[in-house]
Scaffold this motif. Sequence first.
Motif, short mmCIF file in Angstrom:
data_model
loop_
_atom_site.label_atom_id
_atom_site.label_comp_id
_atom_site.label_asym_id
_atom_site.label_seq_id
_atom_site.Cartn_x
_atom_site.Cartn_y
_atom_site.Cartn_z
N GLY A 298 0.81 -1.21 0.00
CA GLY A 298 0.00 0.00 0.00
C GLY A 298 0.84 1.26 0.00
O GLY A 298 0.55 2.23 -0.72
N ARG A 299 1.92 1.25 0.78
CA ARG A 299 2.80 2.42 0.80
C ARG A 299 3.49 2.62 -0.55
O ARG A 299 3.68 3.75 -1.01
CB ARG A 299 3.84 2.26 1.93
N ALA A 300 3.85 1.50 -1.20
CA ALA A 300 4.46 1.61 -2.53
C ALA A 300 3.46 2.17 -3.54
O ALA A 300 3.82 2.98 -4.40
CB ALA A 300 4.97 0.25 -2.97
N ALA A 301 2.21 1.75 -3.45
CA ALA A 301 1.18 2.27 -4.34
C ALA A 301 0.96 3.76 -4.11
O ALA A 301 0.80 4.54 -5.06
CB ALA A 301 -0.12 1.49 -4.16
N VAL A 302 0.96 4.18 -2.85
CA VAL A 302 0.80 5.61 -2.54
C VAL A 302 1.96 6.41 -3.11
O VAL A 302 1.78 7.53 -3.62
CB VAL A 302 0.67 5.80 -1.01
N ALA A 303 3.17 5.88 -3.04
CA ALA A 303 4.32 6.56 -3.61
C ALA A 303 4.16 6.71 -5.12
O ALA A 303 4.53 7.76 -5.70
CB ALA A 303 5.61 5.81 -3.29
N LEU A 304 3.62 5.69 -5.78
CA LEU A 304 3.37 5.78 -7.22
C LEU A 304 2.33 6.84 -7.53
O LEU A 304 2.48 7.61 -8.48
CB LEU A 304 2.89 4.42 -7.73
N ILE A 305 1.30 6.92 -6.70
CA ILE A 305 0.27 7.95 -6.89
C ILE A 305 0.88 9.33 -6.71
O ILE A 305 0.63 10.25 -7.50
CB ILE A 305 -0.89 7.72 -5.90
N ALA A 306 1.68 9.50 -5.67
CA ALA A 306 2.30 10.81 -5.40
C ALA A 306 3.19 11.24 -6.56
O ALA A 306 3.26 12.44 -6.89
CB ALA A 306 3.11 10.74 -4.11
N ALA A 307 3.86 10.29 -7.19
CA ALA A 307 4.72 10.59 -8.33
C ALA A 307 3.92 10.70 -9.63
O ALA A 307 4.46 11.12 -10.65
CB ALA A 307 5.78 9.51 -8.49
N TRP A 308 2.65 10.35 -9.57
CA TRP A 308 1.73 10.33 -10.71
C TRP A 308 2.34 9.53 -11.88
O TRP A 308 2.39 9.96 -13.02
CB TRP A 308 1.33 11.72 -11.15
N GLY A 309 2.76 8.32 -11.52
CA GLY A 309 3.32 7.42 -12.52
C GLY A 309 2.23 6.67 -13.25
O GLY A 309 1.03 6.83 -13.00
N ALA A 310 2.65 5.79 -14.16
CA ALA A 310 1.70 4.97 -14.90
C ALA A 310 0.99 3.99 -13.94
O ALA A 310 1.61 3.51 -12.99
CB ALA A 310 2.44 4.19 -15.98
N PRO A 311 -0.31 3.75 -14.13
CA PRO A 311 -1.12 4.16 -15.28
C PRO A 311 -1.86 5.48 -15.11
O PRO A 311 -2.58 5.89 -16.00
CB PRO A 311 -2.14 3.02 -15.38
N PHE A 312 -1.68 6.15 -13.96
CA PHE A 312 -2.44 7.37 -13.70
C PHE A 312 -2.10 8.49 -14.68
O PHE A 312 -2.96 9.29 -15.04
CB PHE A 312 -2.21 7.83 -12.26
N SER A 313 -0.86 8.53 -15.11
CA SER A 313 -0.42 9.57 -16.04
C SER A 313 -0.77 9.26 -17.49
O SER A 313 -0.54 10.08 -18.38
CB SER A 313 1.10 9.75 -15.92
N GLU A 314 -1.33 8.08 -17.75
CA GLU A 314 -1.65 7.66 -19.10
C GLU A 314 -3.12 7.96 -19.44
O GLU A 314 -3.95 8.12 -18.53
CB GLU A 314 -1.36 6.17 -19.26
N PRO A 315 -3.47 8.01 -20.73
CA PRO A 315 -4.82 8.46 -21.12
C PRO A 315 -5.88 7.37 -21.06
O PRO A 315 -6.80 7.35 -21.90
CB PRO A 315 -4.60 8.95 -22.55
N TRP A 316 -5.82 6.48 -20.10
CA TRP A 316 -6.80 5.40 -20.02
C TRP A 316 -8.21 5.91 -19.74
O TRP A 316 -9.19 5.23 -20.08
CB TRP A 316 -6.38 4.40 -18.96
#
Length: 224
Positions: free
Chosen positions: A179-197
């Motif tokens: 969960g903490r790793a996923a939150v770090a990905l969200i904070a960095a706005w990495g894929a897939p959040f930064s992609e046009p899905w």
Amino acid sequence: MPHETAAPRWSPGTPILWRYRANGTRGDEGVHICRPMTVVEDTGDRLAAWLAPGTECVRPVFADGTPVHAEPLASRYTRPRTTGREPWWGNGVLKLARTGEPWSVWLWWDEDWTFRNWYVNLEQPLRRHPAGVDSVDHFLDIDVQRDRSWSWRDEDEFAQACADGLMSPETAAGVREAGRAAVALIAAWGAPFSEPWAEWRPEPSWPVPALPADWDRLPAGVTA
């Protein structure tokens, strides 16, 4: 040791089963969630699949037919369960999962295709087999909004599942770490959040996949 074959890959439009095995510590828990889905993309490193509205799915229920989430939390994970069938409601969901990652990211839309939000489902990394993919849900989830804000979801269910012995302390600690790793990905706005899905749409020609009679058969040679 069962023979393991190479992990299958699928072309867009292929029907697969996205399944979850029941949580527990004995290691013999069977499949209790099964969702027929259509492959959108499979790069080997990432699988994207679409769950269409109205798809017949398998879900856990109590013996009297009571839905799991209608049961008080204190007894939700201790009452004997069976499985039931129910059409998928709403406007469907797109699921994205990277190989080896202990979560999948789901995208939700309203019926008019207004994008609602992302949902991070913490779970075991997907394991592929000829009929599709298997995982084990880890109760704890994260809602992610378009403004990049996020919030934990189902913390009460996670705590109850731990108290009822559905996860070992080591597994629970690993879920928190994921969960903490996923939150770090969200904070960095990495894929897939930064992609046009969010602008993605299913192919109109795709049929709704059927639920096969042997949906609960555990295949030999499950691979990562």
